[in-house]
Design an enzyme around this catalytic site. Sequence first.
Site, mmCIF file in Angstrom:
data_model
loop_
_atom_site.group_PDB
_atom_site.id
_atom_site.type_symbol
_atom_site.label_atom_id
_atom_site.label_comp_id
_atom_site.label_asym_id
_atom_site.label_seq_id
_atom_site.Cartn_x
_atom_site.Cartn_y
_atom_site.Cartn_z
ATOM 1 N NE ARG A 2 -13.627 6.236 -3.005
ATOM 2 C CZ ARG A 2 -12.381 6.095 -3.426
ATOM 3 N NH1 ARG A 2 -12.053 5.107 -4.229
ATOM 4 N NH2 ARG A 2 -11.438 6.941 -3.053
ATOM 5 C CB SER A 28 -10.397 7.355 -6.992
ATOM 6 O OG SER A 28 -9.095 7.010 -7.402
ATOM 7 C CG HIS A 29 -9.633 3.071 -8.651
ATOM 8 N ND1 HIS A 29 -9.090 3.661 -7.541
ATOM 9 C CD2 HIS A 29 -10.061 1.846 -8.275
ATOM 10 C CE1 HIS A 29 -9.166 2.806 -6.527
ATOM 11 N NE2 HIS A 29 -9.757 1.711 -6.939
ATOM 12 C CE LYS A 33 -9.624 10.224 -3.452
ATOM 13 N NZ LYS A 33 -8.458 10.003 -4.351
ATOM 14 C CG ASP A 80 -6.023 7.589 -10.306
ATOM 15 O OD1 ASP A 80 -5.633 8.716 -10.672
ATOM 16 O OD2 ASP A 80 -6.239 7.303 -9.108
ATOM 17 C CG ASP A 130 -8.721 10.824 -8.181
ATOM 18 O OD1 ASP A 130 -8.143 9.837 -8.657
ATOM 19 O OD2 ASP A 130 -8.702 11.101 -6.962
ATOM 20 C CG ASP A 142 -5.182 10.690 -6.729
ATOM 21 O OD1 ASP A 142 -5.396 9.783 -7.561
ATOM 22 O OD2 ASP A 142 -5.566 10.618 -5.546
ATOM 23 N NE ARG A 143 -4.330 5.314 -7.680
ATOM 24 C CZ ARG A 143 -4.704 4.039 -7.851
ATOM 25 N NH1 ARG A 143 -3.870 3.056 -7.560
ATOM 26 N NH2 ARG A 143 -5.891 3.760 -8.336
ATOM 27 C CG HIS A 158 -1.532 7.217 -3.807
ATOM 28 N ND1 HIS A 158 -2.334 8.267 -4.210
ATOM 29 C CD2 HIS A 158 -2.347 6.148 -3.714
ATOM 30 C CE1 HIS A 158 -3.578 7.841 -4.356
ATOM 31 N NE2 HIS A 158 -3.611 6.571 -4.067
#
Length: 454
Positions: free
Chosen positions: A15, A99-100, A109, A243, A245, A247-248, A330
């Site tokens: 990242r 992500s965020h 990832k 978020d 991406d 995933d949350r 998560h």
Amino acid sequence: MTADLSQIVKAYDVRGVVPDQWDESLAELFGAAFVRVTDADAIVIGHDMRPSSPGLADAFARGAARLGADVTLIGLCSTDQLYFASGSFDLPGAMFTASHNPAQYNGIKMCRAGAAPVGQDTGLAEIRELAERWSETGAPEAAETPGTITHRDTLKDYAQYLTSLVDLTTIRPLKVVVDAGNGMGGHTVPTVFDGLPLDVVPMYFELDGTFPNHEANPLDPKNIVDLQARVLAEGADLGLAFDGDADRCFVVDERGEPVSPSAITALVAARELAKHPGGTIIHNLITSWSVPEVVREQGGEPVRTRVGHSFIKEEMAKTGAIFGGEHSAHYYFKDFWNADTGMLAALHVLAALGGQEGTLSALVAAYDRYASSGEINSTVADQQASAAKVKAAYEAEDVTLDTLDGLTVTARDWWFNLRASNTEPLLRLNVEARDEATMARIRDEVLALVRTTA
């Protein structure tokens, strides 16, 4: 491009700022290194809506194909959609997302076949080492037969798989406001929710990696203010926030009040235990006391772990756990290759709410039993010294201290955890108590110690 990648290769992923810290030439080397380390002859790649994501993903694909791996590009997807592809195709995968994080960031990832995590101890250190070396010496020699690059859309298959795991066909109609934050939820929600008895009110579904409305980080209270107001204005049954991406997933009740991820963990755990009696449930050490209590009440076995997806997934694989949850929203499912998927957690919440006549606030009250501070960050000059000062102050008390992850101090009526950030000069404090006054007292005591310089 500098050969020192220490600033962008983190504990679990890559990242950094594009193009200042990394670019497509480096992404190509990461692709080659990923294939070399995983010894893969085929991989799958997806990406989010950030402006830099398609180019980085294509470059990674070129690097992988150069070393002989066949590449399946699934294009725009959520991170859990990439995990679905990795699991269902049984291929290593790479997801391009930050992500965020703000718009100028991007990342990767990575996972092995079956969505198994790639972290520092499971291949990421070796990937970094190869990419650093090749950034100085040039790309590795190409395979005699380069791999192919093909495109495949997995969105409908992903949606069908998720909805096969949770029966929503018989629930009462629900009105749900969904804030996608201009992230990948705007791509996945319409397909996953299609045909379900839901009146969906969309917010910020336009894919825009510059995040024009608010940061795609619902963990920060300021980023769910719009959702809270809209739930009230619409008279909705609940609100969901994803978020960047996707995933949350974060949940807001019919009053516009945030529902604790610990309460969601306990609710989903109870539902999973109903399907798998006696199963093991993983929870990190910052989740509420409510989680292990509910798990035991439902006949399950709670297992406490460190914070972080690699630890959760490792423990799930070791114990055969059916579900795991973290305070950061998560949620991990055995039925989803032990990977995290906010969308599946959201479907469980919708099924639980729609399967009875009460409100969401009434439903989750049974799972939200204590007063908590939420995560409070303090900037400190010396993390170790500040933490040592807190430890010294409580060692003489009638408490239990443990150092599984940071410092956890537990008394009869309260507990707190103090952890150092891996990436910033911060200490993160979480406090829980049997009542609000006790929680506030312990919170203020610890913060005074942390924030007072010697």
